[in-house]
Design an enzyme around this catalytic site. Structure first.
Site, PDB file in Angstrom:
ATOM      1  N   GLY A  11       3.641   6.705   7.301  1.00 35.46           N
ATOM      2  CA  GLY A  11       4.754   5.806   7.609  1.00 35.46           C
ATOM      3  C   GLY A  11       5.889   6.193   6.390  1.00 35.46           C
ATOM      4  N   ARG A  74       2.113  10.245  11.699  1.00 32.86           N
ATOM      5  CA  ARG A  74       0.721  10.122  11.211  1.00 32.86           C
ATOM      6  C   ARG A  74      -0.286  10.846  11.856  1.00 32.86           C
ATOM      7  NH1 ARG A  74       0.772   5.293   8.894  1.00 32.86           N
ATOM      8  NH2 ARG A  74       2.398   3.644   9.073  1.00 32.86           N
ATOM      9  N   GLY A 110       0.773   8.235   1.714  1.00 36.76           N
ATOM     10  CA  GLY A 110      -0.106   6.993   1.448  1.00 36.76           C
ATOM     11  C   GLY A 110      -1.654   7.238   1.315  1.00 36.76           C
ATOM     12  N   GLY A 112      -4.170   7.457   4.165  1.00 42.33           N
ATOM     13  CA  GLY A 112      -4.780   8.379   4.924  1.00 42.33           C
ATOM     14  C   GLY A 112      -4.388   9.947   4.534  1.00 42.33           C
ATOM     15  N   THR A 133       4.170   4.232  -0.453  1.00 43.52           N
ATOM     16  CA  THR A 133       3.980   3.200   0.560  1.00 43.52           C
ATOM     17  C   THR A 133       4.426   1.998   0.411  1.00 43.52           C
ATOM     18  OG1 THR A 133       2.418   2.113   1.639  1.00 43.52           O
ATOM     19  CG2 THR A 133       1.589   3.035  -0.303  1.00 43.52           C
ATOM     20  N   ILE A 134       4.850   1.274   1.118  1.00 42.94           N
ATOM     21  CA  ILE A 134       5.256   0.138   0.874  1.00 42.94           C
ATOM     22  C   ILE A 134       4.202  -0.905   0.417  1.00 42.94           C
ATOM     23  CG2 ILE A 134       7.472   0.131   2.345  1.00 42.94           C
ATOM     24  CD1 ILE A 134       6.166  -1.889   4.439  1.00 42.94           C
ATOM     25  N   ASP A 135       2.990  -0.542   1.101  1.00 42.50           N
ATOM     26  CA  ASP A 135       1.918  -1.402   0.877  1.00 42.50           C
ATOM     27  C   ASP A 135       1.204  -1.574  -0.464  1.00 42.50           C
ATOM     28  OD1 ASP A 135       1.985  -1.465   3.570  1.00 42.50           O
ATOM     29  OD2 ASP A 135       0.550  -0.050   3.918  1.00 42.50           O
ATOM     30  N   GLN A 282      11.383  -3.743   6.633  1.00 39.71           N
ATOM     31  CA  GLN A 282      10.791  -3.741   5.265  1.00 39.71           C
ATOM     32  C   GLN A 282      10.841  -2.420   4.755  1.00 39.71           C
ATOM     33  OE1 GLN A 282       7.768  -7.443   4.955  1.00 39.71           O
ATOM     34  NE2 GLN A 282       7.698  -6.565   7.002  1.00 39.71           N
TER      35      GLN A 282
HETATM   36  O1  F6P Z   1       1.896   1.550   5.750  1.00 42.01           O
HETATM   37  C1  F6P Z   1       3.089   1.201   5.939  1.00 42.01           C
HETATM   38  C2  F6P Z   1       2.906   0.149   7.007  1.00 42.01           C
HETATM   39  O2  F6P Z   1       4.470  -0.147   7.465  1.00 42.01           O
HETATM   40  C3  F6P Z   1       2.191  -0.965   7.094  1.00 42.01           C
HETATM   41  O3  F6P Z   1       2.640  -1.881   6.115  1.00 42.01           O
HETATM   42  C4  F6P Z   1       2.153  -1.254   8.283  1.00 42.01           C
HETATM   43  O4  F6P Z   1       0.754  -1.886   8.573  1.00 42.01           O
HETATM   44  C5  F6P Z   1       1.984  -0.018   9.069  1.00 42.01           C
HETATM   45  O5  F6P Z   1       2.902   0.839   8.267  1.00 42.01           O
HETATM   46  C6  F6P Z   1       2.922  -0.050  10.409  1.00 42.01           C
HETATM   47  O6  F6P Z   1       2.721   1.233  11.037  1.00 42.01           O
HETATM   48  P1  F6P Z   1       3.658   1.931  12.050  1.00 42.01           P
HETATM   49  O7  F6P Z   1       4.971   2.009  11.431  1.00 42.01           O
HETATM   50  O8  F6P Z   1       3.021   3.110  12.515  1.00 42.01           O
HETATM   51  O9  F6P Z   1       3.866   0.727  13.203  1.00 42.01           O
END
Ligand code: F6P
Length: 356
Positions: A11, A74, A110, A112, A133-135, A282
């Site tokens: 992401g 991804r 991040g 993965g 990563t924002i996480d 976000q």
């Molecule tokens: O890993 C970053 C993130 O924004 C998570 O916070 C969220 O669960 C996921 O990616 C959302 O993924 P996608 O952009 O594939 O919908």
């Protein structure tokens, strides 16, 4: 002269371009002859041979730009060894690395992404990574870039919700991203003055959450704000096996955990409950000043490793310093919020409820 490949995977988040710029500028400063190859759309570009030789000017004017100039995608780690349509992904990546005659590969990603980076490193490729990563859930670094920019955005959402919550005397749930961990919700919840914070690391008891809302009302507070992590789960759900939880969640008649909570808490408290989900908002926009500095430090540290031909490492923030951490130590681990950490204690001391 070195030939360096660079890709962004997983992401997107704020700061990817700032970090790419940090790596490139420091490499060019050290050796004006450096050649940088931009690999498009993450590992997919390396698998399919989609890359281009970058110009020095490509790395100018991107410090403040959100997203990634290289594109991203991804590519699940669990499928890396699976042969699809006669494509051996790992072999293709090795072949394209050789075709580009790379001295090393810089990978920004991040969790993965780090598993695959470690796989490529164990397959003999020279790899250096940067944690994004924002996480903020990458093991081995106190901070990932993108995190603080996202905290600022989620905090602003909570700030803005406060005015409507107080005017209408309502209970609001703000659902914050963060995947399986609660860092983003915890920071934004504290910064935004949330009354209740629900994290995956601290499974909630629905009655305790309802009790907290009622308690606030009995104290004359006509509104409550809940910061809820998208990965939050109840104490009952926490006892379930992964498969069972997945099935329960799939059969849930709500788009996310917050809507389920809104229904249950509405029934229990009699309050009108609204849900706000800022979602991918976000991850967007310009990186905050903190992230710009962190990206620059991580980027130049990655360039330093390349100069010294020190490969197989992620550059990380530890005790305010940027240090190399072996990829083998990072891959496959998740950095969760420690429930006894001082930040959780500080929130508890303030009277914030974690719904238990
Ligand atoms: O890993 C970053 C993130 O924004 C998570 O916070 C969220 O669960 C996921 O990616 C959302 O993924 P996608 O952009 O594939 O919908």
């Amino acid at each position: 002269m070195k030939r360096v490949g660079i890709l962004t995977s997983g992401g997107d988040c704020q700061g990817l371009n700032a970090a790419i710029r940090g790596v490139a500028k420091a490499l060019y400063t050290a050796d004006g002859e450096t050649e940088i190859y931009g690999i498009r759309n993450g590992y997919s570009g390396l698998i399919n041979g989609d890359y281009t030789k970058m110009k020095k000017s490509d790395f100018s004017g991107i410090l403040t730009v959100g997203g990634t100039i290289l594109g991203t995608s991804r590519q699940p780690f669990k499928l890396m060894r699976v042969i699809d349509d006669n494509v051996d992904k790992v072999e293709n990546m090795k072949e394209n690395y050789a075709k580009m005659q790379l001295d090393c590969l810089v990978i920004l990603g991040g969790n993965g992404t780090h598993k695959t980076a470690n796989l490529l490193s164990s397959e003999g490729l020279n790899v250096v990574t940067l944690p994004k990563t924002i996480d903020n859930d990458v093991w081995g670094t106190e901070m990932t870039f993108g995190f603080h920019s996202a905290v600022d955005i989620a905090t602003q959402v909570i700030d803005n919700i406060h005015t409507t919550a107080t005017s209408h005397g309502r209970v609001f749930i703000v659902e914050v991203m963060g995947h399986k961990v609660g860092w983003l919700t915890l920071y934004a919840g504290i910064a935004g003055g949330a009354d209740i914070i629900l994290l995956p690391e601290i499974p909630y008891n629905i009655d305790a959450v309802a009790k907290e809302i009622d308690k606030r009302e009995s104290e004359g507070k006509n509104f409550s704000i809940l910061a809820v992590a998208e990965g939050a789960l109840s104490q009952e759900e926490a006892k379930m096996k992964k498969k069972e939880l997945k099935a329960v969640r799939a059969s849930m008649p709500y788009p996310s955990v917050s809507y389920k909570l809104a229904k249950e808490l509405g029934d229990k408290t009699g309050h009108e409950i609204r849900v706000t989900v800022p979602g991918h908002f976000q991850r967007g926009g310009s990186p905050c000043a903190y992230d710009r500095v962190l990206c620059t430090r991580l980027g130049t540290a990655a360039a330093e490793l390349i100069k010294n031909e020190k490969y197989g490492y992620m550059v990380a923030l530890q005790n305010q310093r940027i240090v190399p951490v072996p990829l083998a130590d990072v891959a496959g681990k998740l950095k969760k919020v420690p429930i006894d950490s001082d930040i959780v204690m500080s929130a508890r001391d303030l009277g914030i409820s974690f719904g238990v």
